[in-house]
Design a protein around this motif. Structure first.
Motif, short mmCIF file in Angstrom:
data_model
loop_
_atom_site.label_atom_id
_atom_site.label_comp_id
_atom_site.label_asym_id
_atom_site.label_seq_id
_atom_site.Cartn_x
_atom_site.Cartn_y
_atom_site.Cartn_z
N UNK A 43 0.84 -1.20 0.00
CA UNK A 43 0.00 0.00 0.00
C UNK A 43 0.88 1.25 0.00
N UNK A 44 1.88 1.26 0.86
CA UNK A 44 2.77 2.42 0.97
C UNK A 44 3.54 2.67 -0.32
N UNK A 47 1.07 4.11 -2.93
CA UNK A 47 0.73 5.50 -2.62
C UNK A 47 1.91 6.44 -2.88
N UNK A 48 3.12 5.98 -2.59
CA UNK A 48 4.31 6.79 -2.88
C UNK A 48 4.47 7.00 -4.38
N UNK A 49 4.21 5.97 -5.16
CA UNK A 49 4.29 6.09 -6.62
C UNK A 49 3.27 7.10 -7.13
N UNK A 50 2.04 7.01 -6.63
CA UNK A 50 1.01 7.96 -7.03
C UNK A 50 1.43 9.38 -6.68
N UNK A 51 1.97 9.56 -5.49
CA UNK A 51 2.44 10.88 -5.07
C UNK A 51 3.50 11.45 -5.99
N UNK A 52 4.32 10.56 -6.57
CA UNK A 52 5.40 11.01 -7.45
C UNK A 52 4.92 11.32 -8.87
N UNK A 53 3.92 10.56 -9.36
CA UNK A 53 3.52 10.72 -10.76
C UNK A 53 2.27 11.56 -10.98
N UNK A 54 1.42 11.66 -9.98
CA UNK A 54 0.15 12.40 -10.16
C UNK A 54 0.35 13.83 -9.67
N UNK A 55 0.96 14.63 -10.50
CA UNK A 55 1.33 15.98 -10.11
C UNK A 55 0.28 17.02 -10.49
N UNK A 56 -0.65 16.66 -11.37
CA UNK A 56 -1.71 17.58 -11.78
C UNK A 56 -3.04 16.88 -11.51
N UNK A 57 -3.72 17.31 -10.46
CA UNK A 57 -4.94 16.64 -10.01
C UNK A 57 -6.16 16.92 -10.90
N UNK A 58 -6.03 17.83 -11.84
CA UNK A 58 -7.18 18.13 -12.69
C UNK A 58 -7.51 16.93 -13.57
N UNK A 59 -8.80 16.61 -13.74
CA UNK A 59 -9.17 15.53 -14.65
C UNK A 59 -8.69 15.83 -16.07
N UNK A 60 -8.42 14.79 -16.85
CA UNK A 60 -7.91 14.94 -18.21
C UNK A 60 -8.82 15.82 -19.06
N UNK A 61 -10.13 15.65 -18.96
CA UNK A 61 -11.05 16.45 -19.78
C UNK A 61 -10.92 17.94 -19.47
#
Length: 78
Positions: A43-44, A47-61
């Motif tokens: 889990x950790x 979650x760490x991977x998501x924290x590193x790659x998901x830098x723009x929280x806006x939906x794609x659309x």
């Protein structure tokens, strides 16, 4: 009171069509609209991977509309 056991389950990083991330237990069928992103781990770790790659929280659309100038209407002149 008994101590809570450590979570030793394996998780997947999952992604939907709007490029929003989440984690999902690896041994469960993915919910409709979600696909595996390719990362598997604790889990950790997930979650760490998501924290590193998901830098723009806006939906794609929304990102696409903003990039095309469709949001915000006319710009004020100076």
């Amino acid at each position: 009171m008994a101590e809570e056991a450590a979570d030793t389950r394996s998780y997947l990083v999952v992604l939907n069509d709007e490029e929003q991330y989440s984690i999902w237990l690896a041994d469960r069928e993915l919910p409709l609209g979600w696909r595996s992103e390719g990362t598997r781990g604790s889990r950790e770790e997930c979650l760490a991977h998501i924290g590193a790659v998901w830098t723009d929280m806006r939906p794609l659309s929304l990102r696409r509309r903003m990039d095309s100038g469709a949001i915000g209407g006319a710009h004020a002149s100076a």
